[in-house]
Design a protein around this motif. Structure first.
Motif, mmCIF file in Angstrom:
data_model
loop_
_atom_site.group_PDB
_atom_site.id
_atom_site.type_symbol
_atom_site.label_atom_id
_atom_site.label_comp_id
_atom_site.label_asym_id
_atom_site.label_seq_id
_atom_site.Cartn_x
_atom_site.Cartn_y
_atom_site.Cartn_z
ATOM 1 N N VAL A 44 53.173 12.902 -3.857
ATOM 2 C CA VAL A 44 53.267 12.447 -2.469
ATOM 3 C C VAL A 44 53.646 10.969 -2.423
ATOM 4 O O VAL A 44 53.430 10.213 -3.382
ATOM 5 N N SER A 45 54.235 10.583 -1.303
ATOM 6 C CA SER A 45 54.507 9.180 -1.005
ATOM 7 C C SER A 45 53.715 8.833 0.239
ATOM 8 O O SER A 45 53.863 9.503 1.270
ATOM 9 N N GLU A 46 52.890 7.836 0.121
ATOM 10 C CA GLU A 46 52.050 7.426 1.249
ATOM 11 C C GLU A 46 52.495 6.046 1.727
ATOM 12 O O GLU A 46 52.615 5.106 0.949
ATOM 13 N N ASN A 47 52.760 5.943 3.025
ATOM 14 C CA ASN A 47 53.108 4.687 3.677
ATOM 15 C C ASN A 47 52.059 4.441 4.746
ATOM 16 O O ASN A 47 51.813 5.323 5.565
ATOM 17 N N GLY A 48 51.458 3.286 4.728
ATOM 18 C CA GLY A 48 50.426 3.038 5.717
ATOM 19 C C GLY A 48 50.081 1.568 5.860
ATOM 20 O O GLY A 48 50.689 0.691 5.237
ATOM 21 N N GLN A 49 49.085 1.354 6.692
ATOM 22 C CA GLN A 49 48.558 0.008 6.897
ATOM 23 C C GLN A 49 47.156 0.127 7.472
ATOM 24 O O GLN A 49 46.798 1.138 8.069
ATOM 25 N N GLY A 50 46.398 -0.905 7.256
ATOM 26 C CA GLY A 50 45.058 -0.921 7.805
ATOM 27 C C GLY A 50 45.084 -1.314 9.276
ATOM 28 O O GLY A 50 45.879 -2.157 9.680
ATOM 29 N N ILE A 51 44.220 -0.703 10.048
ATOM 30 C CA ILE A 51 44.031 -1.078 11.451
ATOM 31 C C ILE A 51 42.665 -1.762 11.521
ATOM 32 O O ILE A 51 41.647 -1.180 11.136
ATOM 33 N N PHE A 52 42.681 -3.000 11.999
ATOM 34 C CA PHE A 52 41.485 -3.837 11.986
ATOM 35 C C PHE A 52 40.989 -4.093 13.404
ATOM 36 O O PHE A 52 41.783 -4.224 14.342
ATOM 37 N N GLY A 53 39.669 -4.198 13.534
ATOM 38 C CA GLY A 53 39.060 -4.522 14.816
ATOM 39 C C GLY A 53 39.125 -6.023 15.084
ATOM 40 O O GLY A 53 39.522 -6.810 14.224
ATOM 41 N N ARG A 54 38.690 -6.410 16.277
ATOM 42 C CA ARG A 54 38.692 -7.832 16.652
ATOM 43 C C ARG A 54 37.818 -8.667 15.728
ATOM 44 O O ARG A 54 38.087 -9.837 15.501
ATOM 45 N N ASP A 55 36.799 -8.034 15.193
ATOM 46 C CA ASP A 55 35.899 -8.754 14.290
ATOM 47 C C ASP A 55 36.433 -8.811 12.853
ATOM 48 O O ASP A 55 35.786 -9.353 11.965
ATOM 49 N N GLY A 56 37.637 -8.224 12.613
ATOM 50 C CA GLY A 56 38.252 -8.284 11.292
ATOM 51 C C GLY A 56 37.892 -7.134 10.375
ATOM 52 O O GLY A 56 38.399 -7.051 9.254
ATOM 53 N N ARG A 57 37.014 -6.243 10.833
ATOM 54 C CA ARG A 57 36.641 -5.108 9.998
ATOM 55 C C ARG A 57 37.711 -4.025 10.064
ATOM 56 O O ARG A 57 38.329 -3.804 11.087
ATOM 57 N N LEU A 58 37.888 -3.356 8.917
ATOM 58 C CA LEU A 58 38.824 -2.242 8.840
ATOM 59 C C LEU A 58 38.281 -1.093 9.663
ATOM 60 O O LEU A 58 37.146 -0.647 9.468
ATOM 61 N N LEU A 59 39.083 -0.607 10.615
ATOM 62 C CA LEU A 59 38.683 0.530 11.433
ATOM 63 C C LEU A 59 39.165 1.842 10.810
ATOM 64 O O LEU A 59 38.413 2.804 10.725
ATOM 65 N N TRP A 60 40.420 1.882 10.414
ATOM 66 C CA TRP A 60 40.987 3.063 9.783
ATOM 67 C C TRP A 60 42.310 2.710 9.131
ATOM 68 O O TRP A 60 42.835 1.617 9.318
ATOM 69 N N LEU A 61 42.842 3.679 8.378
ATOM 70 C CA LEU A 61 44.173 3.560 7.800
ATOM 71 C C LEU A 61 45.117 4.385 8.659
ATOM 72 O O LEU A 61 44.807 5.529 9.003
ATOM 73 N N ASP A 62 46.224 3.802 9.020
ATOM 74 C CA ASP A 62 47.230 4.488 9.817
ATOM 75 C C ASP A 62 48.463 4.643 8.944
ATOM 76 O O ASP A 62 48.912 3.686 8.309
ATOM 77 N N GLY A 63 48.987 5.861 8.862
ATOM 78 C CA GLY A 63 50.165 6.054 8.031
ATOM 79 C C GLY A 63 50.604 7.496 7.954
ATOM 80 O O GLY A 63 50.127 8.346 8.700
ATOM 81 N N VAL A 64 51.514 7.720 7.032
ATOM 82 C CA VAL A 64 52.051 9.060 6.811
ATOM 83 C C VAL A 64 52.082 9.345 5.323
ATOM 84 O O VAL A 64 52.195 8.437 4.499
ATOM 85 N N ILE A 65 52.010 10.619 5.003
ATOM 86 C CA ILE A 65 52.100 11.064 3.612
ATOM 87 C C ILE A 65 53.161 12.156 3.565
ATOM 88 O O ILE A 65 53.101 13.117 4.338
ATOM 89 N N PHE A 66 54.135 11.960 2.680
ATOM 90 C CA PHE A 66 55.219 12.925 2.511
ATOM 91 C C PHE A 66 55.111 13.585 1.153
ATOM 92 O O PHE A 66 54.830 12.924 0.157
ATOM 93 N N ASP A 67 55.383 14.883 1.106
ATOM 94 C CA ASP A 67 55.458 15.604 -0.163
ATOM 95 C C ASP A 67 56.810 15.290 -0.793
ATOM 96 O O ASP A 67 57.860 15.591 -0.227
ATOM 97 N N ILE A 68 56.812 14.661 -1.979
ATOM 98 C CA ILE A 68 58.056 14.286 -2.664
ATOM 99 C C ILE A 68 58.179 15.004 -4.008
ATOM 100 O O ILE A 68 58.910 14.552 -4.893
ATOM 101 N N THR A 69 57.488 16.120 -4.135
ATOM 102 C CA THR A 69 57.492 16.849 -5.404
ATOM 103 C C THR A 69 58.901 17.236 -5.840
ATOM 104 O O THR A 69 59.269 17.044 -7.005
ATOM 105 N N ASP A 70 59.703 17.755 -4.916
ATOM 106 C CA ASP A 70 61.069 18.163 -5.286
ATOM 107 C C ASP A 70 61.877 16.975 -5.793
ATOM 108 O O ASP A 70 62.624 17.089 -6.770
ATOM 109 N N ARG A 71 61.739 15.819 -5.154
ATOM 110 C CA ARG A 71 62.462 14.625 -5.591
ATOM 111 C C ARG A 71 62.015 14.207 -6.986
ATOM 112 O O ARG A 71 62.828 13.874 -7.845
#
Length: 181
Positions: A44-71
């Motif tokens: 898989v290929s994962e592209n993402g970034q952290g989403i942070f709250g106003r207080d600077g804490r990580l809230l979640w990871l936002d991104g996508v994951i693609f199956d690249i097995t054939d490649r």
């Protein structure tokens, strides 16, 4: 958890790449293997970034994951094919030259260059016809241009019978010559 299906050999690398991106508050991209519940291994290929709250804490990871097995399988197949070609070209006890449509040497195997008394780098960029014996150059040129247009990038597999070639030391050597495309 999702982390539990990441291949054991890739987990640390994935954690380091994502962790470094989060510390720097940068997006990340990482390729790794997973082991799905139905078995086997997928890439898989994962592209993402952290989403942070106003207080600077990580809230979640936002991104996508693609199956690249054939490649990945295609890349592996290409690497294996290139390795076979390199072995065939480099380790073959025959002279192999790759020339462009104008007859300039693009590549030559080590056996070919050594047999003619040259180093590989001495032949690259040189007109291939210079290595034919002076008396045979016009015949070789005529044969080559009769069968292969100048604009064709070439490795030619048409045999020109046995023709004397000129070695680096000026001595002649008779070889079966070919042009390829």
């Amino acid at each position: 958890s999702y982390a539990s299906i990441i291949h054991i050999d890739d987990r640390l690398m994935v954690q380091e790449i994502i962790g470094k991106a989060l510390v720097g508050r940068q997006p990340y991209q990482v390729e790794y293997r997973i082991m799905p519940a139905q078995g086997g291994i997928r890439w898989v290929s994962e592209n993402g970034q952290g989403i942070f709250g106003r207080d600077g804490r990580l809230l979640w990871l936002d991104g996508v994951i693609f199956d690249i097995t054939d490649r990945k399988l295609a890349e592996k197949s290409l690497q294996e094919s290139e390795a076979r070609y390199r072995a065939l070209f480099e380790d073959n006890p025959s002279m192999y030259f790759m020339v462009d449509g104008a007859g300039v040497v693009l590549s030559v195997n080590r056996f070919g260059s050594e047999r003619l008394g040259y180093k590989v780098e001495e032949l690259i960029g040189r007109p291939v016809f210079e290595i034919f014996h002076n008396a045979d150059r016009s015949v070789v040129l005529g044969h080559a241009f009769q069968h292969f247009p100048r604009q064709v990038q070439a490795i030619v597999l048409a045999v020109w019978a046995f023709a004397p070639h000129q070695r680096a030391q000026g001595l002649g050597i008779v070889v079966e010559a070919a042009v390829a495309f």
